[in-house]
Design a protein around this motif. Sequence first.
Motif, PDB file in Angstrom:
ATOM      1  N   VAL A 102      74.037  47.190  53.635  1.00 43.91           N
ATOM      2  CA  VAL A 102      73.764  47.856  52.365  1.00 43.91           C
ATOM      3  C   VAL A 102      73.966  49.367  52.499  1.00 43.91           C
ATOM      4  N   ASN A 112      82.225  30.909  54.291  1.00 48.04           N
ATOM      5  CA  ASN A 112      81.944  32.274  54.759  1.00 48.04           C
ATOM      6  C   ASN A 112      82.780  33.321  54.028  1.00 48.04           C
ATOM      7  N   ALA A 128      81.294  36.374  51.708  1.00 51.77           N
ATOM      8  CA  ALA A 128      81.646  37.784  51.949  1.00 51.77           C
ATOM      9  C   ALA A 128      82.205  38.408  50.678  1.00 51.77           C
ATOM     10  N   SER A 152      81.046  37.772  60.724  1.00 52.77           N
ATOM     11  CA  SER A 152      80.244  38.685  59.888  1.00 52.77           C
ATOM     12  C   SER A 152      80.310  40.151  60.290  1.00 52.77           C
ATOM     13  N   ILE A 204      85.185  38.071  59.134  1.00 54.19           N
ATOM     14  CA  ILE A 204      84.655  37.215  58.057  1.00 54.19           C
ATOM     15  C   ILE A 204      83.760  36.121  58.622  1.00 54.19           C
ATOM     16  N   LEU A 205      84.276  35.336  59.567  1.00 52.61           N
ATOM     17  CA  LEU A 205      83.444  34.250  60.099  1.00 52.61           C
ATOM     18  C   LEU A 205      82.325  34.798  60.976  1.00 52.61           C
ATOM     19  N   ALA A 242      73.192  36.963  59.006  1.00 47.48           N
ATOM     20  CA  ALA A 242      73.879  38.250  58.804  1.00 47.48           C
ATOM     21  C   ALA A 242      73.729  38.769  57.372  1.00 47.48           C
ATOM     22  N   TYR A 243      73.368  37.891  56.454  1.00 45.51           N
ATOM     23  CA  TYR A 243      73.261  38.300  55.044  1.00 45.51           C
ATOM     24  C   TYR A 243      71.830  38.678  54.647  1.00 45.51           C
ATOM     25  N   LYS A 295      78.613  45.515  58.389  1.00 46.60           N
ATOM     26  CA  LYS A 295      78.550  44.064  58.557  1.00 46.60           C
ATOM     27  C   LYS A 295      78.658  43.445  57.166  1.00 46.60           C
ATOM     28  N   VAL A 296      78.868  42.114  57.106  1.00 45.21           N
ATOM     29  CA  VAL A 296      79.034  41.511  55.772  1.00 45.21           C
ATOM     30  C   VAL A 296      77.803  41.712  54.887  1.00 45.21           C
ATOM     31  N   GLY A 297      76.645  41.838  55.520  1.00 46.79           N
ATOM     32  CA  GLY A 297      75.434  41.996  54.721  1.00 46.79           C
ATOM     33  C   GLY A 297      74.937  43.431  54.649  1.00 46.79           C
ATOM     34  N   LYS A 321      70.026  41.241  54.422  1.00 47.19           N
ATOM     35  CA  LYS A 321      69.756  42.372  53.518  1.00 47.19           C
ATOM     36  C   LYS A 321      70.282  42.136  52.107  1.00 47.19           C
ATOM     37  N   GLN A 322      71.052  41.095  51.916  1.00 48.67           N
ATOM     38  CA  GLN A 322      71.636  40.832  50.594  1.00 48.67           C
ATOM     39  C   GLN A 322      70.913  39.725  49.834  1.00 48.67           C
ATOM     40  N   VAL A 338      79.382  39.059  48.097  1.00 49.66           N
ATOM     41  CA  VAL A 338      78.562  40.218  48.495  1.00 49.66           C
ATOM     42  C   VAL A 338      79.333  41.517  48.244  1.00 49.66           C
TER      43      VAL A 338
END
Lengths: 447, 293
Positions: free
Chosen positions: B44, A87, A91, B260, B257-258, A111-112, B40-42, A114-115, A94
């Motif tokens: 944009v 994880n 992070a 997110s 991190i874990l 959670a990712y 959040k981690v993702g 959008k990436q 990204v």
Amino acid sequence: MSKKSGEEITRRKFVKVTGGGIAAAGLTSAFLFPTRALAQQKTLKIVQWSHFVPGYDKWFDNVFTKEWGAKHNTNVIVDHIAIGEINARAAAEVAAQKGHDLFMFLAPPAAYEKQVIDHREIVEHVKAKHGSPIELAVRSTYNPKTKKFFAFSDSFVPDPGNYRQDLWSQVGFPHGPDTWQDLLTGAKRIKDDPKLGNPCGLGLSQELDTNMATRACLWSFGGSEQDQNGNPSLSSKNTVEAVKFFRDLFKQTETAEVFSWDPSSNNRGILAGKLSYVQNAISVTRSAEKDNPEMSKQIQLRPALKGPVRRIASEHVMSCYVVWEFAENKEGAKQFLADLIDDFGNAFKGSEFYNFPCFPKTVPNLKEQLANDPKAVPANKYAVLGDAMNWSTNVGFPGYATAPIDEIFNTFVIPTMFAKAARDEMSPEDAVKAADAEVRRIFAKWK
Amino acid sequence: MIRRQRWLGPAMFMPAIVYIVALVGVPFVMAFLYSVSDAKVGSVSYHFVGLQNFVSILHNPAFRRALQNSFVFTITSQVLVLIGANILALSLKEAFPGRRFFRFLILLPWVAPVSIGSLGWKWILDSLYSVISWVLVRFHLVNQYDTPMWLGEPKLAMMSVILVHTWHMLPFATVILLAGLTAIPKDIPEAAAVDGAGFFRTTFQITIPMMLPIINVAVLFGAIFTFTDMTVIYILTRGGPYDTTQVIPTEAFFAGILGSDLAEGAAISIFLVPLLVIAAYFVLRSAHRAEVT
């Protein structure tokens, strides 16, 4: 008569000389400037965990990727990282918008979303060739709200029960426990027997195996973090019953060591002869076959335990590959995943039956292979995993694996709820109430 | 010449400035910006949400427990470090055969990476293979089937992480105090001895008061380091059993991190910044006083 100053150059001779010259020049430059010669060769960078079964990494790194790279004129670079680093590494990639083309998670990385690219194209391609993926794979990689596949899953790992047959035979369960109630009854008899005394080994710690074991209990009793529509639903009579049951299980069959465990503690405990039962992937039995053949004969497998509502367990590991939006070789990454599924029969063998196919038709003789394992004693030891697809489900059951579910999973809300009640720090009702508040807080953040 | 001197100073100073800005300033500003956003981690995009994350974490019992544990962990370990470092510094000041070797041994926990040391302790305190439990069983001090669960019982787990952290921090404080001790002019304790002061009177009424500024530096550096470190706890207990050893840095890592949720992780991590800034002020003031002394 004047003498000819040279031979007449025919068209054939011209072609021969110039052709040879060009070829020589090309070869020479290729020799002198190898990087220029390889300029057409692409690179595919992959990062994934160091597999629990080293044989899988050997097959993946040295056989499959080598052959795939040669076939597609691609230099495939595979980096292996420890399970706990995944994880943080994701992070970091990204944040930097740079890294590997293919990134493998061991849990659904909602959670990712959008990436990453929409992996639908790969899913459809593989589906057309090998049939539909299992429901577990879809629910771990698909967001029904956005209609996007945020990952592509090639495999999952079942989470069966591992029991000591010699101990359980002595207390009236020669084939191990079939239900959660059997587990409580049999494990208590073993622990209370002055000649035996082995505790049961279901964790109550902030680690992966506890996450899975407590969820299996929760779901088997009819509780869940969310309903099938993705609404928080932890607070229920069923959840309280599950927590009460686990409290009894801890008090009557376990010791406080279960609060201190990491993911490998229960493996070590049962392999050292201390524990009577653990819930874990087949890394336990494979380790025993390699390092402790006598113990290997005693440790046998059970499917998920049956609770008052259903027989169910979580997948132990969910292999989820993503192709980042910022990946440099997206096409190569997509092709690689599609080809990995084409060769999944070898992946299954390479992992020593640890990785189960998400596209079942890629291993048509799975049950036969499981029933005739060359290392197992008896040879059909792994046959119980033949229907693992029927009792394995995704994190987030009965809904999809979403970002809030991912946070609840990674911040260990469920194990903490069970542990607090087990130690009487809270009553089961209060522990459920506190965990439900936390679940709702997390859901609210991700709306 | 004067012109060159005008540029030389800043030029020499520049690497330190770049280092601090790049590795401390920028991450700090980013953490602050994240803490008032919904990052959040993702993510944009960036959306300002005010103090919403701070309100949210205050409603989280795990955070409140982590906050409380941070103070328990830091204060207890620093008290132990202070006592231990004073004893060690006073012992190591005197000449005796093998003093250099002992000084080297005492420095080892500080020199070795904390992660490796913590992994060693993880095995020493393991529920199955603990060498301490093995010794206790061999001497019939505990039952073979009921050994202490060093990392499985909340109080024992907190005690274990505090002791391991103390073990790691002790050499640093010892070296600082030893330096302070050797800087005390010899004629002062000698004069006290002539006037009839014994060991304890000399220690408590002369040596320690004279070392107070440097003790402050050691304690305050140690406190800030302890408040912001997560290695020992992450490796030994991961905040368990059931969050009873969770501290602010581990909670921030789990959430940010874990889990997110970068914004919440950032809010947790900078929650103590005002307090640490005050502590840093005292560090600098004490350092200045030590310099004057």
